[in-house]
Scaffold this active site. Structure first.
Site, PDB file in Angstrom:
ATOM      1  N   HIS A 156      -0.981  -0.320 -10.009  1.00  0.00           N
ATOM      2  CA  HIS A 156      -1.754  -1.011  -9.023  1.00  0.00           C
ATOM      3  C   HIS A 156      -2.069  -2.129  -9.878  1.00  0.00           C
ATOM      4  O   HIS A 156      -3.266  -2.657  -9.660  1.00  0.00           O
ATOM      5  CB  HIS A 156      -2.787  -0.138  -8.440  1.00  0.00           C
ATOM      6  CG  HIS A 156      -3.114  -1.004  -7.031  1.00  0.00           C
ATOM      7  ND1 HIS A 156      -3.814  -0.181  -5.989  1.00  0.00           N
ATOM      8  CD2 HIS A 156      -3.042  -2.253  -6.683  1.00  0.00           C
ATOM      9  CE1 HIS A 156      -3.929  -0.895  -4.996  1.00  0.00           C
ATOM     10  NE2 HIS A 156      -3.541  -2.236  -5.319  1.00  0.00           N
ATOM     11  N   ARG A 174       0.937  -1.158  -0.117  1.00  0.00           N
ATOM     12  CA  ARG A 174      -0.091  -0.223   0.058  1.00  0.00           C
ATOM     13  C   ARG A 174       0.901   1.131  -0.033  1.00  0.00           C
ATOM     14  O   ARG A 174       1.817   1.232   0.593  1.00  0.00           O
ATOM     15  CB  ARG A 174      -0.992  -0.121   1.153  1.00  0.00           C
ATOM     16  CG  ARG A 174      -2.321  -1.039   1.103  1.00  0.00           C
ATOM     17  CD  ARG A 174      -3.005  -0.570  -0.117  1.00  0.00           C
ATOM     18  NE  ARG A 174      -4.062  -1.348  -0.245  1.00  0.00           N
ATOM     19  CZ  ARG A 174      -4.295  -2.538  -0.923  1.00  0.00           C
ATOM     20  NH1 ARG A 174      -3.047  -2.826  -1.611  1.00  0.00           N
ATOM     21  NH2 ARG A 174      -5.195  -3.088  -1.169  1.00  0.00           N
ATOM     22  N   GLU A 178      -3.968   7.621  -5.206  1.00  0.00           N
ATOM     23  CA  GLU A 178      -4.136   6.814  -6.458  1.00  0.00           C
ATOM     24  C   GLU A 178      -5.400   7.404  -7.358  1.00  0.00           C
ATOM     25  O   GLU A 178      -6.671   7.577  -6.677  1.00  0.00           O
ATOM     26  CB  GLU A 178      -4.312   5.202  -6.427  1.00  0.00           C
ATOM     27  CG  GLU A 178      -2.997   4.829  -5.756  1.00  0.00           C
ATOM     28  CD  GLU A 178      -3.246   3.344  -5.560  1.00  0.00           C
ATOM     29  OE1 GLU A 178      -4.158   2.589  -6.085  1.00  0.00           O
ATOM     30  OE2 GLU A 178      -2.273   2.551  -4.997  1.00  0.00           O
TER      31      GLU A 178
END
Length: 308
Positions: A282, A234, A263
């Site tokens: 991601h 993360r 993000e």
């Protein structure tokens, strides 16, 4: 019973749900809060990836909601307290994307250590940077530091060991007598020791109050000169500004980030233009194979829950 799916899910898994329940699959719902809340008015189940915010407001809009399926592992987009207060079960796809993430980590560590894969344009133009690219490093014989030693960290250690690397790990939750430690010859160490001895560091921890900012500027500076770091966990775990500065100074040999504090990564981020840096959006856990496994696992567990 009614199932709502607000983000991408593999087709056969959607069909499996639709064969049993009234199923609304609309991957655009994640970007339309009003339509999502309307769809949830009579929903018994909601299936999401990491962009749908399952917060108290969403839970309040879904009075019949009994279960949330998470197409992935991280749960920081889900208000677990709000779900517990309503008795809503949360089902992550634990383990289903481990192979994809572990392969990503080992691949990017090798790319960063070797440093030979960013010259295609130069070679195509007739330049020949052979001397500049002849000082890369091999993974064999290096020490891989794993911050977090759950399923993904363990598989990463196994893959790296097959290529001749040794691993050390930091994870206070792991039993020091875990047989796998002996099988893979992994040594459990404190975080500061891990940072001091590792040639490459890979992060495998959730984002919690305890891990937010875990690799801050002082800790990043403890990494040995030339070390590389990979974050598929993360974004909030790593200080992105400090990381960029240590790459620019040459203290760190390289980094690969698949996750970010914000993000999508905002334009003008301190990371922009940093040398020896690989940025991906991601996707470390996303492959054709992992998508099938994740979707199938969540579909099966949601079916079992609603049918129980």
């Amino acid at each position: 019973m009614r199932v709502v799916i607000s983000e991408f899910m593999d087709g056969p898994a959607v069909a499996e749900l639709a064969a049993r329940f009234d199923t609304q699959y609309d991957a655009a719902l994640v970007d339309d809060t009003a339509r999502l809340h309307a769809a949830l008015a009579e929903a018994d189940a909601l299936i999401v990836r990491n962009r749908t915010r399952v917060d108290a407001t969403l839970v309040a809009a879904a009075p019949r909601l009994r279960v949330v399926g998470r197409l992935g592992v991280g749960l920081d987009n889900i208000d677990l307290a709000a779900c517990r207060a309503r008795g809503i079960e949360v089902i992550p796809a634990t383990g289903a994307n481990a192979q994809a993430v572990a392969e990503y980590v080992v691949c990017t560590v090798m790319m960063l250590l070797r440093g030979a894969y960013g010259s295609s344009a130069e070679v195509a133009e007739g330049r020949w940077p052979r001397t500049a690219l002849s000082a890369g490093r091999e993974l064999a014989g290096k020490t891989l530091g794993l911050v977090g030693f759950g399923g993904i960290g363990q598989l990463t250690a196994r893959l790296a060991r097959a290529l001749g690397a040794r691993a050390v790990a930091h994870d206070p939750a792991i039993d020091t007598q875990l047989p796998l430690l002996r099988e893979l010859d992994v040594r459990l160490v404190g975080l500061d020791e891990l940072l001091a001895v590792a040639d490459a560091v890979s992060l495998h921890v959730p984002l919690t109050d305890a891990t937010r900012g875990l690799l801050d500027r002082p800790r990043l500076a403890r990494l040995k000169r030339g070390a590389v770091i990979v974050n598929t966990a993360r974004g909030g775990v790593v200080d992105e500004t400090a990381l960029a500065e240590l790459l620019r100074s040459g203290h760190l040999g390289g980094a690969a980030l698949d996750v970010y504090a914000e993000e999508p990564l905002r334009a003008g981020s301190p990371l922009a233009g940093a040398p020896n840096l690989i940025l991906t959006p991601h996707i470390a856990g996303l492959t054709q194979e992992s998508n099938r496994r994740v979707s199938s696992l969540v579909a099966q567990r949601v079916i079992e829950f609603l049918s129980g």
